[in-house]
Motif scaffolding. Sequence first.
Motif, PDB file in Angstrom:
ATOM      1  N   VAL A 188       1.176  -1.272  -0.080  1.00 41.95           N
ATOM      2  CA  VAL A 188      -0.041  -0.157  -0.139  1.00 41.95           C
ATOM      3  C   VAL A 188       1.167   1.465  -0.184  1.00 41.95           C
ATOM      4  N   GLU A 189       0.432   1.803  -1.207  1.00 46.00           N
ATOM      5  CA  GLU A 189       1.815   3.040  -1.083  1.00 46.00           C
ATOM      6  C   GLU A 189       0.780   4.152   0.039  1.00 46.00           C
ATOM      7  N   SER A 190      -0.051   4.240  -0.654  1.00 44.59           N
ATOM      8  CA  SER A 190      -0.817   5.921   0.151  1.00 44.59           C
ATOM      9  C   SER A 190      -2.608   5.674   0.580  1.00 44.59           C
ATOM     10  N   VAL A 191      -3.083   5.465   2.206  1.00 46.08           N
ATOM     11  CA  VAL A 191      -4.192   5.793   2.683  1.00 46.08           C
ATOM     12  C   VAL A 191      -4.107   7.383   3.016  1.00 46.08           C
ATOM     13  N   ASP A 192      -5.396   7.747   2.486  1.00 45.40           N
ATOM     14  CA  ASP A 192      -5.896   9.167   2.683  1.00 45.40           C
ATOM     15  C   ASP A 192      -7.042   9.384   2.869  1.00 45.40           C
ATOM     16  N   VAL A 193      -7.735  10.484   3.793  1.00 49.85           N
ATOM     17  CA  VAL A 193      -8.965  10.030   4.582  1.00 49.85           C
ATOM     18  C   VAL A 193      -9.444  11.560   4.686  1.00 49.85           C
ATOM     19  N   LEU A 194     -10.456  11.761   4.249  1.00 56.17           N
ATOM     20  CA  LEU A 194     -11.166  12.875   3.578  1.00 56.17           C
ATOM     21  C   LEU A 194     -12.134  12.983   5.510  1.00 56.17           C
ATOM     22  N   ASP A 195     -12.328  13.249   7.035  1.00 55.25           N
ATOM     23  CA  ASP A 195     -12.743  13.266   7.479  1.00 55.25           C
ATOM     24  C   ASP A 195     -14.561  14.046   7.204  1.00 55.25           C
ATOM     25  N   GLN A 196     -15.211  13.676   7.624  1.00 54.99           N
ATOM     26  CA  GLN A 196     -16.618  14.643   8.123  1.00 54.99           C
ATOM     27  C   GLN A 196     -16.662  15.667   8.489  1.00 54.99           C
ATOM     28  N   ARG A 197     -15.954  16.569   8.132  1.00 50.85           N
ATOM     29  CA  ARG A 197     -15.686  17.875   8.682  1.00 50.85           C
ATOM     30  C   ARG A 197     -15.244  18.051   7.561  1.00 50.85           C
ATOM     31  N   GLY A 198     -14.794  17.669   6.466  1.00 47.08           N
ATOM     32  CA  GLY A 198     -14.200  18.151   5.226  1.00 47.08           C
ATOM     33  C   GLY A 198     -13.057  18.444   5.050  1.00 47.08           C
ATOM     34  N   ASN A 237      -2.110  10.056   3.414  1.00 45.43           N
ATOM     35  CA  ASN A 237      -0.426   9.517   4.136  1.00 45.43           C
ATOM     36  C   ASN A 237      -0.252   8.323   5.669  1.00 45.43           C
ATOM     37  N   VAL A 238      -2.015   8.305   6.089  1.00 46.43           N
ATOM     38  CA  VAL A 238      -2.144   7.749   7.346  1.00 46.43           C
ATOM     39  C   VAL A 238      -1.958   6.220   7.196  1.00 46.43           C
ATOM     40  N   HIS A 239      -1.630   5.785   6.483  1.00 47.20           N
ATOM     41  CA  HIS A 239      -1.350   3.881   6.642  1.00 47.20           C
ATOM     42  C   HIS A 239      -0.984   3.908   5.175  1.00 47.20           C
ATOM     43  N   GLY A 240      -0.016   2.421   5.583  1.00 51.50           N
ATOM     44  CA  GLY A 240       0.748   2.276   4.154  1.00 51.50           C
ATOM     45  C   GLY A 240       1.217   1.153   4.590  1.00 51.50           C
ATOM     46  N   GLY A 241       2.496   0.534   3.673  1.00 49.51           N
ATOM     47  CA  GLY A 241       2.804  -0.790   3.520  1.00 49.51           C
ATOM     48  C   GLY A 241       2.643  -1.850   3.063  1.00 49.51           C
ATOM     49  N   ILE A 242       2.873  -2.962   4.154  1.00 52.61           N
ATOM     50  CA  ILE A 242       2.104  -4.343   3.796  1.00 52.61           C
ATOM     51  C   ILE A 242       0.991  -4.863   4.690  1.00 52.61           C
ATOM     52  N   THR A 243       0.446  -5.425   3.376  1.00 51.50           N
ATOM     53  CA  THR A 243      -1.399  -5.694   4.482  1.00 51.50           C
ATOM     54  C   THR A 243      -0.829  -7.095   5.239  1.00 51.50           C
ATOM     55  N   PRO A 303     -14.565   8.813   9.667  1.00 52.58           N
ATOM     56  CA  PRO A 303     -14.643   9.646   8.111  1.00 52.58           C
ATOM     57  C   PRO A 303     -15.856   9.182   7.075  1.00 52.58           C
ATOM     58  N   GLU A 304     -15.281  10.232   5.773  1.00 53.57           N
ATOM     59  CA  GLU A 304     -16.236  10.465   4.945  1.00 53.57           C
ATOM     60  C   GLU A 304     -15.916   9.823   3.581  1.00 53.57           C
ATOM     61  N   ILE A 305     -15.089  10.014   3.494  1.00 55.50           N
ATOM     62  CA  ILE A 305     -13.875   9.066   2.378  1.00 55.50           C
ATOM     63  C   ILE A 305     -11.992   8.440   2.602  1.00 55.50           C
ATOM     64  N   VAL A 306     -12.223   7.856   1.583  1.00 54.07           N
ATOM     65  CA  VAL A 306     -10.797   7.052   1.795  1.00 54.07           C
ATOM     66  C   VAL A 306     -10.629   6.572   0.978  1.00 54.07           C
ATOM     67  N   PHE A 307      -9.436   7.134   0.380  1.00 51.90           N
ATOM     68  CA  PHE A 307      -8.817   6.342  -0.746  1.00 51.90           C
ATOM     69  C   PHE A 307      -6.646   6.025  -0.439  1.00 51.90           C
ATOM     70  N   VAL A 308      -7.487   4.742  -1.477  1.00 51.92           N
ATOM     71  CA  VAL A 308      -6.463   3.890  -1.231  1.00 51.92           C
ATOM     72  C   VAL A 308      -5.281   3.904  -2.641  1.00 51.92           C
ATOM     73  N   ARG A 309      -4.153   3.646  -2.781  1.00 54.44           N
ATOM     74  CA  ARG A 309      -2.784   3.864  -4.002  1.00 54.44           C
ATOM     75  C   ARG A 309      -2.476   2.678  -3.376  1.00 54.44           C
ATOM     76  N   TRP A 310      -1.788   1.618  -4.044  1.00 54.88           N
ATOM     77  CA  TRP A 310      -1.725  -0.475  -3.659  1.00 54.88           C
ATOM     78  C   TRP A 310      -0.562  -0.459  -4.924  1.00 54.88           C
ATOM     79  N   GLN A 311       0.099  -1.700  -4.419  1.00 55.66           N
ATOM     80  CA  GLN A 311       0.853  -2.052  -5.780  1.00 55.66           C
ATOM     81  C   GLN A 311       0.023  -3.718  -5.319  1.00 55.66           C
ATOM     82  N   SER A 312      -0.348  -3.800  -6.394  1.00 51.36           N
ATOM     83  CA  SER A 312      -0.876  -6.496  -6.665  1.00 51.36           C
ATOM     84  C   SER A 312       0.236  -6.150  -7.566  1.00 51.36           C
TER      85      SER A 312
END
Length: 220
Positions: free
Chosen positions: A48-58, A63-69, A102-111
């Motif tokens: 996982v290259e990046s996990v980004d969060v848009l919270d309910q406040r907007g 990059n709140v999380h990443g790396g191996i799963t 969270p309102e939206i979670v965005f994930v970018r990852w390598q399969s």
Amino acid sequence: MKSLCLLLGLLLSLSACARDLLNPPPPKLPYDRWSIGMLAPNYMEVWVESVDVLDQRGLAYYNVHGGITSIQNPPNNAGDPRGWPERPGSGKIMPITNVDLPEIVFVRWQSLVEPQTYHVRINIPAWVREEMLKPREVFCAWRGADDIKYRDAITLGLAPGGIAKAWLTGGCLEPIEIGRFVGKIHPEGPYNGTSNGKHRPLSPEAKAYVDSHDIPYDSW
């Protein structure tokens, strides 16, 4: 003089607003933090290259999380990567502090088994946030007693083909499925903190499996 005082008051007000935006107050939650967990099917390794969060406040948090799963790679191809667990655990967990629900979670990852790079947008419905705030009385087997728990974690399952599955999880509580999401191939390809444009290598166990089996794309 009066105009100068009004101008000074306006500037101070704008400065206070800017400070509040840069340093928002902590969210009012019944716990100190909520969490994001990540898992992948057997052998279907993910970075996982990046996990980004848009919270309910907007407010956006990057990059709140990443790396191996969290993943299992039994030797000698003894595992089955098809499908998802009936009761998924929290996965590789990361506490998310000072961030509202969270309102939206965005994930970018390598399969890594394909290999391919994906990104996906996961919309979190209002009912999920409502459930995250409800205390639940549950019997915890590891304690041998009833306890009050919250479903305070979003668990993400990431699979080949850009498939993402999301569950709402919490200690001793049954997981609730949030939804299945299909990501898109990221046009920029992999990013490893360098410019080499290469995907990370597979472990020997995962490579042995994909060298002798087809990837079960339709099972996720």
